[in-house]
Design an enzyme around this catalytic site. Structure first.
Site, mmCIF file in Angstrom:
data_model
loop_
_atom_site.group_PDB
_atom_site.id
_atom_site.type_symbol
_atom_site.label_atom_id
_atom_site.label_comp_id
_atom_site.label_asym_id
_atom_site.label_seq_id
_atom_site.Cartn_x
_atom_site.Cartn_y
_atom_site.Cartn_z
ATOM 1 N N CYS A 114 0.799 -1.051 -0.246
ATOM 2 C CA CYS A 114 -0.409 0.064 -0.375
ATOM 3 C C CYS A 114 0.695 1.353 0.219
ATOM 4 O O CYS A 114 0.427 2.793 -0.441
ATOM 5 C CB CYS A 114 -1.129 0.082 1.154
ATOM 6 N N HIS A 254 -2.919 7.176 2.526
ATOM 7 C CA HIS A 254 -3.595 6.077 1.774
ATOM 8 C C HIS A 254 -5.005 5.812 2.247
ATOM 9 O O HIS A 254 -5.324 6.053 3.785
ATOM 10 C CB HIS A 254 -2.019 5.491 2.356
ATOM 11 N N ASN A 284 -10.198 -0.373 0.136
ATOM 12 C CA ASN A 284 -8.511 0.160 0.580
ATOM 13 C C ASN A 284 -8.642 -0.497 -1.573
ATOM 14 O O ASN A 284 -8.021 -1.657 -1.522
ATOM 15 C CB ASN A 284 -8.390 -0.488 1.352
HETATM 16 O O1 UT7 Z 1 -3.927 -0.817 3.681
HETATM 17 C C1 UT7 Z 1 -2.134 -1.521 4.757
HETATM 18 C C2 UT7 Z 1 -2.515 -0.977 6.049
HETATM 19 N N1 UT7 Z 1 -4.032 -1.983 6.500
HETATM 20 C C3 UT7 Z 1 -4.315 -1.109 7.175
HETATM 21 O O2 UT7 Z 1 -4.602 -0.192 8.311
HETATM 22 C C4 UT7 Z 1 -6.314 -1.755 7.585
HETATM 23 C C5 UT7 Z 1 -5.623 -1.539 9.722
HETATM 24 N N2 UT7 Z 1 -7.084 -2.256 10.436
HETATM 25 C C6 UT7 Z 1 -8.596 -1.799 10.432
HETATM 26 O O3 UT7 Z 1 -8.871 -1.166 9.330
HETATM 27 C C7 UT7 Z 1 -9.407 -2.585 10.847
HETATM 28 O O4 UT7 Z 1 -8.392 -3.410 12.349
HETATM 29 C C8 UT7 Z 1 -10.423 -3.816 10.507
HETATM 30 C C9 UT7 Z 1 -11.601 -3.291 9.588
HETATM 31 C C10 UT7 Z 1 -9.455 -4.621 9.207
HETATM 32 C C11 UT7 Z 1 -11.325 -4.161 11.750
HETATM 33 O O5 UT7 Z 1 -11.887 -3.498 11.891
HETATM 34 P P1 UT7 Z 1 -11.725 -3.748 14.047
HETATM 35 O O6 UT7 Z 1 -12.328 -2.645 14.759
HETATM 36 O O7 UT7 Z 1 -10.572 -3.365 14.372
HETATM 37 O O8 UT7 Z 1 -12.283 -5.388 13.997
HETATM 38 P P2 UT7 Z 1 -11.855 -6.437 14.798
HETATM 39 O O9 UT7 Z 1 -10.943 -7.458 13.914
HETATM 40 O O10 UT7 Z 1 -10.573 -6.153 16.521
HETATM 41 O O11 UT7 Z 1 -12.936 -7.595 14.864
HETATM 42 C C12 UT7 Z 1 -13.799 -7.109 15.841
HETATM 43 C C13 UT7 Z 1 -14.935 -8.031 15.895
HETATM 44 C C14 UT7 Z 1 -14.903 -9.619 15.556
HETATM 45 O O12 UT7 Z 1 -15.757 -9.912 15.954
HETATM 46 P P3 UT7 Z 1 -15.619 -10.100 18.422
HETATM 47 O O13 UT7 Z 1 -13.992 -11.239 18.337
HETATM 48 O O14 UT7 Z 1 -15.492 -9.220 18.690
HETATM 49 O O15 UT7 Z 1 -16.736 -11.341 18.017
HETATM 50 C C15 UT7 Z 1 -14.930 -9.626 14.263
HETATM 51 O O16 UT7 Z 1 -15.093 -11.234 13.723
HETATM 52 O O17 UT7 Z 1 -15.493 -8.289 14.225
HETATM 53 C C16 UT7 Z 1 -15.806 -9.389 13.554
HETATM 54 N N3 UT7 Z 1 -15.821 -8.973 12.185
HETATM 55 C C17 UT7 Z 1 -16.596 -8.731 11.519
HETATM 56 N N4 UT7 Z 1 -18.286 -8.346 11.551
HETATM 57 C C18 UT7 Z 1 -18.828 -8.382 10.894
HETATM 58 C C19 UT7 Z 1 -14.594 -8.785 11.499
HETATM 59 N N5 UT7 Z 1 -14.649 -8.260 10.655
HETATM 60 C C20 UT7 Z 1 -16.103 -8.764 10.083
HETATM 61 C C21 UT7 Z 1 -17.109 -8.026 8.766
HETATM 62 N N6 UT7 Z 1 -18.750 -7.885 9.627
HETATM 63 N N7 UT7 Z 1 -17.171 -8.099 8.447
#
Ligand code: UT7
Length: 327
Positions: A114, A254, A284
């Site tokens: 990225c 980004h 993204n």
């Molecule tokens: O471009 C390169 C660099 N990339 C980045 O900078 C990306 C950085 N990361 C992010 O943007 C975020 O971490 C994400 C958008 C990927 C995820 O958001 P988050 O607030 O960090 O969520 P999480 O991974 O901690 O997940 C929270 C909950 C989990 O459920 P439990 O364990 O709390 O029950 C996941 O299983 O959300 C769940 N979850 C979803 N739920 C509905 C994960 N993906 C989804 C989804 N729909 N698509």
């Protein structure tokens, strides 16, 4: 006055096919509400069957060349930043060179995920400032949709396809690229990776079965490092160039997550009307996100000659980078 480089034309292209959050609700266990709240993404663009990364590059490049009033044969160098090229060999840049008819241009790819467009901008800046290149085309392009596990809700909702291009030429005077800054922390390579298909795990039936040819991401861990790192990066870049955040006309970040973008803008006390945002429309697009956003800002007339414009990126590697431009 020492030679500098400047962006003399920009262009971008995103495939016509729109995939909305509601469409994704039908594919995986997710919701429009979750995706919008956690990422700011509402829809993304997906290539049609047979459409490749070099096809997207071609469309964006034609527009950038037109904006710079150049013909393909004028180019002496083409750099394509991508992690989803047409094939491992030859480079997507070589295929683009052929499609454009830019037969005088040396062409190669660069992969910093990225952060690729800004790594490419830094390389381009050096080629121009040393006089080794006079007319350089830099493209950031991805067909992420072919490397996504459409069964993995934690990644498939995030990514999209697209391309952005910039023509870089020599400049004298006040306008031009003031600084570029590049960083890598390879110890965190497994935060975002696509493990299959290379020399470590060559393609086999097992690597396919184990879904190793798709992007994997430790999202939450990456998020925390990204916010911390980018806040520091933007402050340091401005300080090193004696530019106060209040002097900044536009931040072009980004586009991975609206929450990361907002946190960076808040650190600089920048109002959101001075921040380029398109993650809602494209998701993204990895190395394409910054040049697409830059092209939109230029075409909307949101930056003018003399303005300070700050670009920043974060991605797999882990890599992070910035560029400060006097437009
Ligand atoms: O471009 C390169 C660099 N990339 C980045 O900078 C990306 C950085 N990361 C992010 O943007 C975020 O971490 C994400 C958008 C990927 C995820 O958001 P988050 O607030 O960090 O969520 P999480 O991974 O901690 O997940 C929270 C909950 C989990 O459920 P439990 O364990 O709390 O029950 C996941 O299983 O959300 C769940 N979850 C979803 N739920 C509905 C994960 N993906 C989804 C989804 N729909 N698509």
């Amino acid at each position: 006055m020492p030679l500098k480089s400047r962006i003399s034309g920009t262009g971008s292209y995103a495939p016509e096919n729109v995939l909305s959050n509601l469409d994704l609700e039908k594919k995986v266990d997710t919701s429009d509400e979750w995706i919008t709240e956690r990422t700011g993404i509402r829809e993304r663009r997906i290539v049609k069957k047979g459409q490749t990364t070099s096809d997207l590059c071609l469309e964006a490049s034609k527009k950038a060349l037109e904006a710079a009033s150049l013909a393909p044969k004028d180019l002496d160098m083409i750099i394509v930043a991508t992690m989803s090229g047409d094939m491992p060999m030859p480079s997507t840049a070589a295929i683009l060179q052929k499609k454009l008819g830019a037969k005088h241009a040396a062409a190669f790819d660069l992969n910093a995920a990225c952060s690729g467009f800004l790594f490419g901008l830094s390389v381009a800046d050096k080629f121009i400032r040393t006089g080794a290149s006079q007319k350089l085309l830099l493209v950031g392009a991805e067909v992420n949709s072919r490397f996504i596990d459409w069964k993995d809700r934690s990644t498939c909702v995030l990514f999209g396809d697209g391309a952005g291009a910039a023509v870089i030429e020599p400049a004298r005077g006040k306008s031009g690229i003031m600084s570029t800054e590049l960083h890598t922390d390879g110890s965190l390579w497994d935060y975002i990776c696509l493990p299959g298909g290379g020399s470590q795990h060559p393609p086999t039936a097992k690597t396919v079965r184990d879904r190793m040819h798709f992007i994997r991401m430790k999202g939450n861990e990456t998020f925390k490092v990204a916010v911390r790192t980018l806040e520091k990066l933007v402050v340091n870049t401005l300080k090193a160039n004696n530019v106060d955040p209040s002097q900044l006309a536009m931040l072009i970040p980004h586009q991975a997550n609206l929450r990361i973008i907002t946190a960076t803008a808040q650190r600089l006390k920048l109002p959101m009307n001075r921040v380029a945002v398109n993650v809602d429309r494209y998701g993204n697009t990895s190395s394409a996100s910054i040049p697409i956003a830059l092209d939109e800002v230029v075409r909307e007339g949101r930056i003018k000659t003399g303005d300070y414009v700050l670009l920043e990126a974060f991605g797999s590697g882990l890599t992070w980078a910035s560029a400060l431009i006097r437009w």
